[in-house]
Design an enzyme around this catalytic site. Structure first.
Site, PDB file in Angstrom:
ATOM      1  N   ASP A  81       5.026  53.565  40.804  1.00  0.00           N
ATOM      2  CA  ASP A  81       4.286  53.284  39.473  1.00  0.00           C
ATOM      3  C   ASP A  81       5.090  54.463  38.716  1.00  0.00           C
ATOM      4  OD1 ASP A  81       2.154  51.823  38.066  1.00  0.00           O
ATOM      5  OD2 ASP A  81       1.856  53.820  37.245  1.00  0.00           O
ATOM      6  N   THR A  82       5.236  54.084  37.519  1.00  0.00           N
ATOM      7  CA  THR A  82       6.092  55.151  36.646  1.00  0.00           C
ATOM      8  C   THR A  82       5.186  55.520  35.141  1.00  0.00           C
ATOM      9  OG1 THR A  82       8.054  54.864  37.606  1.00  0.00           O
ATOM     10  CG2 THR A  82       7.880  55.837  35.466  1.00  0.00           C
TER      11      THR A  82
END
Length: 222
Positions: A81-82
């Site tokens: 996840d970014t």
């Protein structure tokens, strides 16, 4: 070492980056079914953001693992996840996800560039989780975070109308793709370039080695 790697992501950029480490023949794409994620409201430190990004990644991993009950033999689930962490005019940190999928996206992204990017430095933060498992349960797992710092030019308006017309910001965390047209805005990058693209390769390689899905002596794509 040749166990299948189940990539829990719809991102074509993550798929292309992961191919550099394990090769396309080993990758199975299986995105999480649940889109709801915890937010980053009222966080004031990067360590708080890092803790939350790992929580989100673990949630995605659990979602993908629940879809693998019929998987034969051992396999590895890899999720990431970014988010983009910026500061407002009062120094308060906030997270920028993907632009809205409606008619307002251009004005939203324009505001992000003018208010948070122009002449300033922001952070791109990723959490990555790898889980080696069987249909019966987890065998081994690990996690990593990666933080990159990106500085953009002050005169973003010079290129902003053109950039919005490309529609490149859609589907991108923070509304830009450093590997694409947004490179015209970037004046400095400190840290992992692949992290800003969508998957930090060094941290991912270390995780895959941890869960015995990649040899430290393997050539890229092997």
């Amino acid at each position: 070492m040749s166990v299948p790697v189940i990539l829990g992501s719809r991102s074509p950029r993550r798929f292309e980056l992961l191919k550099l480490l394990v090769g396309p023949e080993r990758i199975v794409v299986k995105p999480p079914l649940v889109a709801d994620e915890a937010g980053f409201e009222d966080f004031s430190t990067l360590s708080e953001f890092q803790q939350r990004i790992i929580e989100i990644a673990h949630g995605k991993a659990a979602d993908v693992l629940s879809q693998c009950r019929q998987q034969v033999g051992e396999f590895v689930v890899l999720v990431a996840d970014t988010t983009v962490v910026v500061e407002d005019s009062q120094g308060r940190k906030k997270s920028l996800g993907q632009p809205p999928e409606d008619a307002d996206w251009e004005s939203v992204v324009r505001g992000w560039f003018r208010d948070y990017y122009a002449g300033r430095t922001h952070h791109v933060l990723s959490g990555v989780v790898a889980v080696r498992a069987t249909a019966a349960g987890i065998v081994q797992q690990g996690q990593r975070t990666c933080l990159s710092s990106v500085t953009m030019r002050a005169d973003v308006d010079r290129w902003l109308d053109w950039y919005l017309q490309t529609r490149e910001p859609l589907g991108k965390a923070g509304g830009y793709a450093i590997q694409g047209g947004a490179s015209v805005f970037v004046t400095q990058l400190v840290g992992s370039y692949s992290n800003v693209v969508g998957l930090p390769l060094e941290e991912t390689a270390l995780l895959l080695q941890e869960v015995q899905a990649m040899s430290c002596c393997s050539s890229p794509g092997g």
